[in-house]
Design a protein around this motif. Structure first.
Motif, short mmCIF file in Angstrom:
data_model
loop_
_atom_site.label_atom_id
_atom_site.label_comp_id
_atom_site.label_asym_id
_atom_site.label_seq_id
_atom_site.Cartn_x
_atom_site.Cartn_y
_atom_site.Cartn_z
N SER A 272 -1.31 47.40 19.50
CA SER A 272 -0.60 48.50 20.16
C SER A 272 0.13 49.33 19.11
O SER A 272 0.25 48.94 17.95
CB SER A 272 0.40 47.96 21.18
N GLY A 273 0.60 50.51 19.54
CA GLY A 273 1.38 51.36 18.65
C GLY A 273 0.58 51.91 17.47
O GLY A 273 1.16 52.17 16.41
N PHE A 274 -0.72 52.13 17.65
CA PHE A 274 -1.56 52.60 16.54
C PHE A 274 -1.32 54.09 16.33
O PHE A 274 -1.42 54.91 17.25
CB PHE A 274 -3.02 52.32 16.88
N ARG A 286 -0.84 52.91 10.93
CA ARG A 286 0.08 51.80 11.22
C ARG A 286 -0.15 51.32 12.64
O ARG A 286 -0.54 52.10 13.52
CB ARG A 286 1.54 52.23 11.04
N TRP A 287 0.15 50.03 12.88
CA TRP A 287 0.06 49.45 14.21
C TRP A 287 0.97 48.23 14.28
O TRP A 287 1.46 47.74 13.25
CB TRP A 287 -1.39 49.07 14.55
N ASN A 288 1.19 47.77 15.48
CA ASN A 288 2.05 46.61 15.69
C ASN A 288 1.28 45.32 15.45
O ASN A 288 0.07 45.25 15.73
CB ASN A 288 2.62 46.61 17.11
N HIS A 330 -9.74 63.33 11.68
CA HIS A 330 -10.23 61.98 11.44
C HIS A 330 -9.74 61.11 12.60
O HIS A 330 -8.55 61.17 12.96
CB HIS A 330 -9.69 61.42 10.12
N THR A 331 -10.64 60.31 13.18
CA THR A 331 -10.28 59.45 14.32
C THR A 331 -10.52 57.99 13.94
O THR A 331 -11.56 57.66 13.35
CB THR A 331 -11.11 59.82 15.56
N TYR A 332 -9.58 57.15 14.31
CA TYR A 332 -9.62 55.75 13.90
C TYR A 332 -9.32 54.84 15.10
O TYR A 332 -8.65 55.23 16.05
CB TYR A 332 -8.58 55.47 12.81
N VAL A 333 -9.82 53.61 15.00
CA VAL A 333 -9.42 52.51 15.89
C VAL A 333 -9.26 51.27 15.02
O VAL A 333 -9.77 51.21 13.90
CB VAL A 333 -10.43 52.23 17.03
N VAL A 334 -8.55 50.28 15.55
CA VAL A 334 -8.36 49.02 14.83
C VAL A 334 -8.46 47.88 15.84
O VAL A 334 -8.15 48.05 17.02
CB VAL A 334 -6.99 49.00 14.10
N ARG A 335 -8.95 46.74 15.38
CA ARG A 335 -8.98 45.55 16.23
C ARG A 335 -8.55 44.35 15.40
O ARG A 335 -8.64 44.36 14.17
CB ARG A 335 -10.37 45.33 16.83
N ALA A 336 -8.10 43.32 16.10
CA ALA A 336 -7.64 42.09 15.44
C ALA A 336 -8.70 41.02 15.55
O ALA A 336 -9.53 41.02 16.48
CB ALA A 336 -6.33 41.62 16.06
N TYR A 337 -8.68 40.07 14.61
CA TYR A 337 -9.55 38.89 14.71
C TYR A 337 -8.74 37.66 14.33
O TYR A 337 -7.74 37.74 13.59
CB TYR A 337 -10.80 39.02 13.82
N ALA A 348 -6.24 51.78 21.18
CA ALA A 348 -6.44 53.18 21.54
C ALA A 348 -6.68 53.97 20.26
O ALA A 348 -6.10 53.66 19.21
CB ALA A 348 -5.22 53.70 22.28
N PRO A 349 -7.53 55.00 20.30
CA PRO A 349 -7.82 55.75 19.07
C PRO A 349 -6.63 56.59 18.64
O PRO A 349 -5.78 56.97 19.44
CB PRO A 349 -9.01 56.63 19.46
N ALA A 350 -6.56 56.87 17.34
CA ALA A 350 -5.55 57.75 16.76
C ALA A 350 -6.26 58.80 15.93
O ALA A 350 -7.17 58.48 15.16
CB ALA A 350 -4.56 56.97 15.91
N THR A 351 -5.84 60.07 16.08
CA THR A 351 -6.52 61.18 15.41
C THR A 351 -5.50 62.00 14.62
O THR A 351 -4.39 62.26 15.11
CB THR A 351 -7.24 62.08 16.42
N ALA A 352 -5.84 62.39 13.41
CA ALA A 352 -4.97 63.24 12.59
C ALA A 352 -5.84 63.96 11.57
O ALA A 352 -6.97 63.54 11.26
CB ALA A 352 -3.90 62.42 11.90
#
Length: 687
Positions: A272-274, A286-288, A330-337, A348-352
């Motif tokens: 969250s908080g991406f 950055r993300w939580n 630029h659009t990004y996503v992140v996932r945890a493993y 959720a995607p983040a764009t900048a």
């Protein structure tokens, strides 16, 4: 239930399916050994009404509900015969039941050999009785005796549980035979258990809880004796238990807990908080943090394929990498493993874009110290990031407004090198600014911002409000009085009107013939005692002295002692001096005196011995002046020490708020004494 029927002599076999007390029933010829499976009744026919002798026939009966117009079976008379039914069965938890009997002619009902219903007489009409009883848990025997004396024969008997919630408060027995089998391939847990013996059973409830938790989750309610669950495949262990529920809503305790352990095939939650933004160093992502995550995988959307491409795997929760400084998005996503490699859902995607539009972090911990000639300001900023920003054209700006808040158009303070670090800690740097251009006795509010090399301005730091110094001395005190005491003179005055006073200085002197005062001594009170009085400590020897008190403010402003507005007061000391004067010792012994500022401690007085005579002294005798008797009275003696010329003595009985005078003589080896030393000590009672 068997319908009303007339029995024949022919041996017949009847199969019937029954519920609530009736099961598969087999009617067996009299010649065979008869065993009836509970809850089917064993039935016996007797050719008499006393049930004596050998039964003419024995068979199984699923329900007691018959009528006969003649002999019920071959070998029995049409009158004066008896029929007995009996069954032994498991009543489970027991509870409230209703026994209902009707007959033409007589009927008796027994529970475990105890008669419960007794309708035992020859009648021309059917008699009926219902009785509510409580049957204990476990196995019990029911017996029904019926006789027909004359005429038609009818008999009916039922036993049924009472299932209303207001009557039935008995919990069912816990299910038995519970088993759980887990299939790691399908991820399913198969639960089975033995059917309950309860006659008023409504169904079963299946529960599950996580190992280590005391909270059970209800999964289902069923009438079957099996259930299949799909627990979360998280690598954790779970327990299952089954509880029986009766028609009154009573729930049993749980069956024995059945454990299973799942494999871990579940990834962590989505981060969250991406966020994404460009700054001095590039694209900042950055993300939580996510519980159970051992790492994260960052993806960027490809403009060519519109699909996400892996950028990097990392263990922390932020990443910065270079992108062109353009307005391209630029659009990004992140996932945890987790540690087993199980991946969770995408964030959720983040764009900048690549343009640095991000303001730096605001300076923090702004503080100020006001001096007589300056206002010194200090603030902190993260060491690494502030150093990078300042190396790339950033600068701090100190803002100031009059009043208790920072206005919309504050002034900029001309600082001397505010962007130079003056210290700090391991993670932060400290910066400062000295404001020298301000108005006296004026309230100002300060704040600080950081502007980066791209012109992005941070939020204003926490503000700080101060009042600058003044050059005005506190006004003269009023109501000055002087009260002589045995430890000095208490000076008192009215409450001052100034609110920045930090201390007072009192002066004592003698008035000369020309009317001026020669000031002899002073006493300072730094604000630790009574704010409107102080003790001018001195030897009360009857002198007449002039006293003055001057207030000091926090900027060290005070009136001059020669200022004619400074009030004075004249007082004559008490005279407590002894017959032998102090400060007049001329022999080998001479005393000393003085005072200490603490009211609590006992301070020692001292005397000295000089010359060869000191070597011959073995003891020193100490006396203390009694002002009431006007005489020195013995107090103590002290052994002389070879080579010692200075002695200290603490008078533990010295009164508070007094001056004590002492007389010390040395006793020689021949018993003669030296001339006296006159010591004194003031123990003040501070106000």
């Amino acid at each position: 239930m068997n319908p009303a029927r007339r029995a024949t002599a022919a041996a017949a076999t009847t199969v019937a399916l029954a519920t609530a007390g009736t099961l598969l029933t087999t009617v067996t010829p009299a010649s065979a050994a008869v065993t009836c499976t509970s809850p089917v009744f064993k039935r016996q026919f007797f050719a008499n009404t006393s049930f004596s002798g050998t039964a003419k026939k024995t068979d199984c009966d699923s329900a007691i509900d018959q009528s006969w117009t003649g002999a019920p079976i071959t070998g029995l008379p049409k009158d004066n015969f008896g029929v007995r039914w009996s069954v032994t069965r498991d009543f489970g938890s027991g509870g409230p039941f209703t026994l209902t009997a009707s007959a033409l002619d007589g009927i008796r009902v027994y529970v475990d050999g105890t008669r419960k219903i007794d309708l035992w007489k020859n009648t021309s009409t059917t008699v009926t009785k219902s009785l509510n009883v409580t049957i204990p848990s476990g196995t019990h025997t029911l017996r029904v005796d019926y006789v027909n004396w004359t005429g038609s024969a009818k008999v009916k008997f039922t036993y049924t549980p009472r299932t209303t919630a207001s009557v039935d408060k008995t919990k069912p027995l816990a299910p038995t035979g519970a088993k759980a089998a887990y299939d790691t391939t399908t991820g399913k847990a198969k639960l089975t258990w033995t059917a309950s013996k309860e006659m008023d059973l409504s169904g079963y409830r299946v529960y599950r809880r996580l190992k280590g938790s005391s909270t059970w989750k209800k999964l289902t309610t069923t009438t079957a004796t099996s259930y299949t669950d799909v627990p979360p495949a998280t690598g954790e262990s779970y327990y299952y238990e089954i509880r029986a529920v009766d028609k009154a809503g009573n729930e049993s305790t749980g069956s024995t807990d059945q454990p299973i352990t799942t494999p871990d095939r579940t990834g962590p939650a989505a981060p969250s908080g991406f966020t994404a933004h460009a700054d001095l160093h590039g694209m900042v992502l950055r993300w939580n943090a996510v519980p159970d995550a051992s790492g994260y995988e960052l993806f960027e959307k490809s403009p060519a394929t519109n699909s996400y491409v892996s950028v990097k795997k990392l263990s922390n929760t932020s990443y910065t990498y270079g992108v062109p400084e353009t307005e391209a998005s630029h659009t990004y996503v992140v996932r945890a493993y987790d540690a087993l490699g199980n991946t969770g859902p995408y964030s959720a995607p983040a764009t900048a874009d690549g343009i640095d539009r991000t303001a730096p972090d605001a300076p923090r911990s702004l503080r100020a110290t006001v001096y007589k000639g300056s206002v010194d300001l200090y603030w902190d900023a993260p060491r690494d990031s502030s150093s990078d920003e300042l190396s790339n054209g950033a600068h701090f700006t100190v803002l100031r407004s009059k009043g208790i808040s920072l206005g919309t158009n504050p002034d900029k303070v001309a600082c001397d090198a505010p962007d130079h670090s003056t210290g700090g800690g391991e993670d932060y740097s400290t910066f400062d600014c000295q404001d020298l251009d301000w108005a006296l006795d004026t309230t100002y509010t300060y704040g600080v911002t950081l502007t980066d090399g791209k012109g992005n301005v941070s939020q204003v730091s926490r503000t700080v409000t101060v009042t600058t110094s003044d050059r005005t001395a506190p006004r003269p005190l009023t109501g000055l009085t002087a009260t002589p005491r045995a430890d000095g003179v208490v000076l008192s005055w009215d409450e001052p009107s100034d609110d920045d006073i930090t201390g007072y200085t009192a002066w004592g002197g003698v008035r000369k013939a020309d009317g001026t005062v020669r000031w002899l001594d002073s006493w300072y009170d730094g604000g630790t005692g009574d704010p409107q009085s102080m003790l001018a400590i001195g030897v009360p020897d009857g002198e007449t002295l002039v006293y003055a008190v001057i207030a000091h403010d926090k900027w060290d402003n005070s009136l001059w002692l020669t200022d004619p507005s400074v009030p004075t007061v004249t007082a004559t000391e008490l005279d407590t001096t002894p017959a032998e004067p102090i400060h007049a010792d001329e022999g080998p012994l001479f005393g000393g005196g003085g005072w200490y500022g603490s009211s609590e401690e006992i301070s020692p007085f001292h005397w000295r011995c000089e010359g060869d005579v000191c070597k011959d002294i073995v003891t020193y005798r100490i006396s203390r002046w009694n002002p009431r008797s006007r005489a020195y009275e013995p107090l103590d003696s002290v052994q002389a020490l070879p080579g010692t010329t200075r002695y200290l003595y603490a008078d533990e009985t010295q009164p508070l708020g007094q001056i004590s005078y002492y007389r010390v003589v040395g006793v020689r080896t021949d018993g003669t004494v030296t001339s006296a030393a006159h010591s004194y000590r003031i123990r003040p009672d501070l106000v």
